[in-house]
Structure formats: structure tokens, C-alpha cells
Design an enzyme around this catalytic site. Structure first.
Site, mmCIF file in Angstrom:
data_model
loop_
_atom_site.group_PDB
_atom_site.id
_atom_site.type_symbol
_atom_site.label_atom_id
_atom_site.label_comp_id
_atom_site.label_asym_id
_atom_site.label_seq_id
_atom_site.Cartn_x
_atom_site.Cartn_y
_atom_site.Cartn_z
ATOM 1 C CG HIS A 169 -6.563 -7.987 12.568
ATOM 2 N ND1 HIS A 169 -7.924 -8.003 12.805
ATOM 3 C CD2 HIS A 169 -6.389 -8.533 11.328
ATOM 4 C CE1 HIS A 169 -8.539 -8.515 11.755
ATOM 5 N NE2 HIS A 169 -7.635 -8.854 10.841
ATOM 6 C CG HIS A 207 -3.390 -11.954 11.828
ATOM 7 N ND1 HIS A 207 -3.975 -12.992 11.140
ATOM 8 C CD2 HIS A 207 -3.430 -10.869 10.993
ATOM 9 C CE1 HIS A 207 -4.365 -12.566 9.946
ATOM 10 N NE2 HIS A 207 -4.042 -11.282 9.827
ATOM 11 C CG HIS A 246 -0.874 -8.885 6.292
ATOM 12 N ND1 HIS A 246 -0.284 -9.611 7.300
ATOM 13 C CD2 HIS A 246 -2.217 -9.066 6.419
ATOM 14 C CE1 HIS A 246 -1.220 -10.236 7.984
ATOM 15 N NE2 HIS A 246 -2.396 -9.919 7.491
ATOM 16 C CG ASP A 247 -3.700 -7.188 8.950
ATOM 17 O OD1 ASP A 247 -4.123 -6.288 8.198
ATOM 18 O OD2 ASP A 247 -4.273 -8.284 9.087
ATOM 19 C CG ASP A 282 -5.338 -11.606 5.718
ATOM 20 O OD1 ASP A 282 -4.898 -11.649 6.894
ATOM 21 O OD2 ASP A 282 -6.016 -10.653 5.293
#
Length: 664
Positions: free
Chosen positions: A367, A371, A407-408, A528
């Protein structure tokens, strides 16, 4: 009243005077008795409030524990056989994923009772105090509607109206349906009831207290109402303590989190921005001293072409790109969307934002920024190559791509469950979708900085809209919410097949806000998980990175939490990876890409690749299982041979034959 004088035909004036003297004396006695009764009531109320206050200020961490301690301490002063407290859900607004079924018409809107401030009347817990016979306390979480304390409808009515209800004869009452017979083996029955709301300082009903059966068998009187009301008012006001403690606790957790963020992450520095915006080399000055045309000229030479970098392709591979290259590709996507000029995004701000995003991702196994970029690139490709942008405005497309990049951000390499088990401050700050809400807050923190705010020139309405879409998009990446939204998405796909005219369908969808949000949420899931739909040579490598990060969490669970990890996170079961991948593809992934390819045929390459990757993983699984079967067969043969040898050694020797022949 005196009747029939003895020894005389009638009462005399003297008799009247004597009677009046006795009546005056009796009146005095009644007054003294009444004052004594009032004194006892006030004393009882004072003692009750004093004892409850000691427990209220002793316990400030949780409203349930606070109410429980206070009510249990004053049980001797309440003059009843039994009492219960129903705690109300304080949620005023539902999450978007709970609103969607209602907005889609799949679930009828709530039409039940509501509190005066508009909340649905939902009792999330009942605490039952039994004082008759052997004292006992029962705690009923999520009580059913037919629970004896709720089935009468009295607590719900009190929560809805905020009225005090004194039922003097429960058995004969027609408005509420109290249970007629005994509740338990003890034979206890409901005779009279006193119920009243617990109201906090904000005049919100936080619970309902109900008292049953006055001890002397009489109905509850006005003094009982006053006593109980004083207690419930005090408890309601004391909620302020727990609310204050909760706010302080959240602020403390937020401080710890942001301190951690500040220590680990730093904004794009002046020297770092020169890796892309080489203003010192070209113009001999800083970016802020250059105009937009000068910056555009530099970026034109520095940014890769969309064709050569393959950012429009579903098979995009980041293996050959450096982290700076990915930052440049990300910047190029905003130009390809046409939003830089349309929404007047300052180019220096855009570069700083993308660079800071790349630094915001920690250097962990999976992550990481690679990614994060791949998810953003897949979102861009779904919009442009997959033709899903036809439903969204340029503003919405910008918000979706930005959300995908964010998002991460600041992922720790461990999942939500680990945050809860380890007591991480994030788990204390966010009740659900823990990491997703942290990623969202982190992204908003970057955007709140003037030097990183790519939304700086949007008006208020536009800004609120993009933030709303980012909220939904990032939280939607929580796989725990995936199964809530996929049926709704499938129905949208089915609906699209009923339109013969694609333009008519597009025009219909552009005005369907809820459906667009559902599609966007499912797009985030598809992005994702997009590594599973890459060519096999990419997917197999990424899968090893994912597994390695899972195994690292499994190691932490063993060493830090002293727990055995699940098979997916157990490096001792690494050989089961092909089997786990097949299960993950079947249970989670296939539906996403199958429905998207059915929705837009341009997305079919993703579905084709996931099917091919499953075949590859299944082949590896078969090979592994064949090896395991061969090892088990060999082990079985060895065990059988060893058993045979052991039996032969333990068997008695055969009887010897006689060598002499005997003739009779």
C-alpha cells in the site's frame, strides 16, 4: 363526624365545642404527619441525588457505565420492585450507504416513531434492575421489539412525546399493552408503572427510565413522580460529563495522529519541486516568480506523452517507472481531463499536490505510492477508455481521480481489524471504516493547505460538491461495504440494458445523482482491486507483494498481539496462496469486472484478464495440491509399511513339527 349521641336525644352546644377541639388537635397531627412525610421525601431525594452524584462524577468515560453506577447505587431510595433504563441511539443522520437503498426505492422510508429532535426511536440497550426477591441486573444489547420492557409501547411513546406517564393500573390500561401474566418463574407481574424521559442539556432524549410496582402496592403518587423526575433530570444533565470527556478524548487522539503525520510526512520542499518544475535551471528563479505560461512550457517538456506512458491502457504497468515518473504521469492525467485550464488550477499547486501525495504514502510493501497511483490511473482509464465519463461532469471526474490518488494515503500496512485489536488511536477516533476515514482526512488536510489546494479557484458550491464525492469515493473502498452496494449496482446495469438508445440512457443517468454515486463507489472498488485484472506477469508479481504485506501483519499479530493470524496472513501457509487467490477472485473480484464489462463493453479487457489469471492460479493450485497428495500418499505408504513390520515383529513364532513318526 359524630353520629347518635349516647344517653341524650341530641348533641348540645358543649358537644360541638369539644368536637371542634379534638378536630383542631387532629388537624395539627395531620399537618405534622404531612410535614414529616414531605421532609422524608426531600431527605430521600437529597440522599438519592447525593449518592448518584458521587457515582456520576466517579464514572465519566461512558454513558452506560455512568447510568448503571448511579442507578444501582440509589436503588434503595426508589421505592419500587423493578426498574429499567432504555438507552436510545443518538444517530441523527444515516450514512450514505444506508440511504442508497431508500433512495433507490428498494427499502421503504422509515415511518415509525421519532424523538422530538427527529431521531428514529431505536433502543440499542436495556438495563433491567430487579429489586424484588434476589437482586439482579440484566443487560440486553439490541433488544428485540417484543422484549417485555418494550412490547407495551410505553417506552417508545415516552421517547416520542417526552411526557411523564403514570399508569396506576397496568392490567386495566387500554392504551398500552402490558403483559398480563407473570414475567418469570418468580411470578412477578406488572401492576403499576411510572415512565419518564432522560433528557440532556441539549434537550435531547438520551433514554427512558421506567419504574414498576411501588413497594407498598399503591400506585405511584405525585411525590414519586417528583423524586424520579429529579433523578432522571440529574442523569440527563450528567451526560454533559461523558460528552465532554468524549470530545477531549477525540481531540487527544486527533492530536496524536496529526503529530504522527507531521513527524512522518513533509510537504513537497522547494528543492524537490525542481525535479519536475525546473524553473531554476530554465529561468533562474523560483516557481512562484514564474507566470502560468512559463510553467506550462516547462511541464510540456517534462511530462510524458499520454501515448508513450500508456496511461489510457488497462494493462498499464508501473514496474519500469520511477516514483517521480508516476508523479509526472499523474499530473498529465489532469491535463488530459481538461480540468487544469477549465478550473484554473495553479500549475505549481498541482505539481506540489501530486508530489506531496507521493510522499504521503509510506514506504511499505504494497500500500505505497505505486498502489495509490495505479488506483488513480485505473480510475482515469475507466472514465476515458471505459467511457464512463459520459455520466459525469469534468468537475466530478476531477474529484474522482483525486479521490483515487488519495484513497490509501498514509496506509500503515495493516488492516482495520488490526487497528482495533492493537488499540491504535485511529480506531478510537473513527468508529467504522477506520483507515478509509483516516485516508480521507489526510487528503483533506493536504487540500486545506493553500500551497496544495488544487480546488482553490472553485466556488463554494463546486468545492462542497467535490468534497462530498471524495467522502463517498474514499470510504467506499472499505471492502466491508462492498456487499452492500453491489446488488444496487447490478440493478443499474440491468436497467441500462432496457434502453435501446444509448444517448437516452446517458441523458437519464446524468441527472440520477444517487445512481451516479453508486457507480462511482463501485468504480473505486474496481480500481482498488485492479491489480487482479492486469496481465499475468504483472498480476503474479503484485500478488506476491500483497501476500508479503499480509504476512508482515501476521507476524505482528503473533509478536505484538500474541494471537494466531488467519491463513491469509500466515506466512507458514504461503504455499496456499494460489488457493487463496482463486477464492478471492471467485468471492470478491469476478462480480465487479463481469458487471462492468456488461455495463460498458470497453471494460471487457479487465474481465478477460481476471478470467485468465484465475486459470493461472488454478493451475498453480492443482500443482501444489498434486504435490501435497503425493507427499501424503508416500507418507501413508511408509506408515503402512512401518505398521506391517511392527506387526510381524510382535507375532509369536510358529509351532515346531515333530520329527518322530508314531504308528498306532
Amino acid at each position: 363526624m359524630a353520629i347518635n349521641k349516647i344517653g341524650a336525644p341530641h348533641f348540645t352546644k358543649q358537644d360541638e365545642e369539644v368536637l371542634m377541639k379534638y378536630l383542631n388537635f387532629a388537624n395539627l397531627i395531620l399537618r405534622v404527619f404531612h410535614l414529616s412525610y414531605l421532609h422524608n421525601c426531600e431527605t430521600r431525594r437529597g440522599q438519592m441525588l447525593l449518592w448518584s452524584a458521587s457515582k456520576v462524577f466517579e464514572e465519566m468515560t461512558d454513558i452506560e457505565r455512568q447510568f448503571h453506577k448511579a442507578l444501582y447505587t440509589v436503588r434503595a431510595f426508589l421505592n419500587c420492585d423493578r426498574y429499567s433504563v432504555g438507552l436510545l441511539d443518538m444517530t441523527k443522520t444515516k450514512e450514505f450507504f444506508d440511504l442508497w437503498p431508500v433512495l433507490m426505492g428498494e427499502v421503504p422510508p422509515y415511518d415509525g416513531p421519532k424523538t422530538p429532535d427527529g431521531r428514529e426511536v431505536i433502543f440499542y440497550k436495556i438495563i433491567d434492575y430487579i429489586l424484588h426477591g434476589k437482586e439482579d441486573i440484566k443487560v440486553i444489547p439490541s433488544p428485540p421489539a417484543d422484549h417485555w420492557a418494550l412490547v407495551s409501547g410505553l417506552p417508545t411513546y415516552v421517547a416520542e412525546t417526552a411526557l411523564i406517564c403514570n399508569i396506576m393500573n397496568a392490567g386495566a390500561d387500554d392504551f398500552f399493552q402490558f403483559q398480563k401474566g407473570p414475567l418469570e418463574d418468580s411470578g412477578w407481574t406488572i401492576k403499576n408503572v411510572l415512565s419518564m424521559p432522560i433528557v440532556n442539556k441539549k434537550e435531547e432524549i438520551v433514554g427512558v427510565a421506567t419504574f414498576y410496582n411501588r413497594k407498598d402496592g399503591k400506585p405511584f403518587d405525585e411525590m414519586d413522580e417528583t423524586l424520579m423526575e429529579s433523578l432522571t433530570q440529574f442523569l440527563g444533565w450528567s451526560v454533559l460529563n461523558t460528552d465532554t470527556y468524549d470530545r477531549m478524548n477525540k481531540l487527544e487522539n486527533r492530536k496524536d495522529i496529526f503529530q504522527d503525520m507531521v513527524n512522518y510526512h513533509v510537504k513537497c520542499r522547494k528543492d524537490e519541486i525542481q525535479n519536475i518544475l525546473k524553473t531554476r535551471e530554465v529561468y533562474g528563479k523560483e516557481p512562484q516568480d514564474c507566470d502560468e505560461d512559463e510553467l506550462a512550457q516547462i511541464l510540456k517538456t517534462e511530462l510524458p506523452s499520454a501515448k508513450e506512458s500508456e496511461i489510457y491502457e488497462f494493462h498499464f504497468c508501473d514496474f519500469e517507472h520511477s516514483q517521480i515518473d508516476l508523479v509526472k504521469c499523474g499530473i498529465q492525467m489532469y491535463y488530459e481531463l481538461g480540468v487544469v485550464k477549465k478550473f484554473q488550477i495553479p500549475q505549481e499547486v498541482l505539481v506540489r499536490f501530486m508530489y506531496s501525495l507521493s510522499k504521503g504514502y509510506r514506504q511499505i510493501t504494497y500500500h505505497n505510492w505505486r498502489h495509490g497511483f495505479n488506483v488513480g490511473q485505473t480510475m482515469f482509464t475507466l472514465l476515458m477508455t471505459g467511457d464512463l465519463k459520459r455520466y459525469y461532469t469534468d468537475l466530478e471526474a476531477m474529484a474522482m481521480v483525486t479521490a483515487a490518488f488519495c484513497h490509501d494515503i498514509d496506509h500503515r500496512g495493516t488492516n482495520n481489524l488490526y487497528q482495533m485489536k492493537s488499540g491504535n488511536p485511529l480506531a478510537k477516533l473513527h468508529g467504522s471504516s477506520i483507515l478509509e476515514r483516516h485516508h480521507l482526512e489526510f487528503g483533506k488536510t493536504l487540500l486545506s493547505d493553500e500551497s496544495l489546494n488544487i480546488y482553490v479557484n472553485l466556488n463554494r458550491r463546486q468545492h462542497d460538491h467535490v468534497i462530498h464525492l471524495m467522502d463517498i469515493a474514499i470510504i467506499a473502498t472499505d471492502l466491508a461495504l462492498y456487499f452492500k452496494k453491489r446488488t444496487m449496482f447490478q440493478k443499474i446495469v440491468d436497467l441500462s440494458k432496457t434502453y435501446e438508445d444509448w444517448s437516452a440512457w446517458t441523458n437519464f443517468m446524468m441527472l440520477e445523482t444517487t445512481r451516479k454515486e453508486i457507480i462511482m463507489a463501485m468504480m473505486m472498488t474496481a480500481c482498488d482491486l485492479s491489480a487482479i485484472a492486469k496481465p499475468w506477469e504483472i498480476q503474479s508479481q503484485v500478488a506476491l507483494n500483497v501476500a508479503a504485506e499480509f504476512w508482515e501483519q501476521g507476524d505482528l499479530e503473533r509478536t505484538v498481539l500474541e494471537q494466531n493470524p488467519i491463513p491469509m496472513m500466515d506466512r507458514n501457509k504461503a504455499a496456499d496462496l494460489p488457493k487463496l487467490q482463486c477464492g478471492f477472485i471467485d468471492f470478491v473480484c469476478t462480480f465487479v469486472y463481469k458487471e462492468f464489462s456488461r455495463f460498458h463493453e470497453q471494460i471487457m479487457p479487465m474481465f478477460d484478464r481476471i478470467q485468465n489469471n484465475r486459470k493461472e492460479w488454478k493451475a498453480l493450485q492443482d500443482i501444489h495440491e498434486a504435490k501435497v497428495a503425493a507427499i501424503e500418499e508416500e507418507k501413508k505408504k511408509k506408515e503402512e509399511a512401518a505398521a506391517s513390520t511392527a506387526m510381524a515383529q510382535q507375532a509369536p513364532p510358529p509351532a515346531s513339527q515333530a520329527k518322530t513318526c508314531i504308528i498306532s
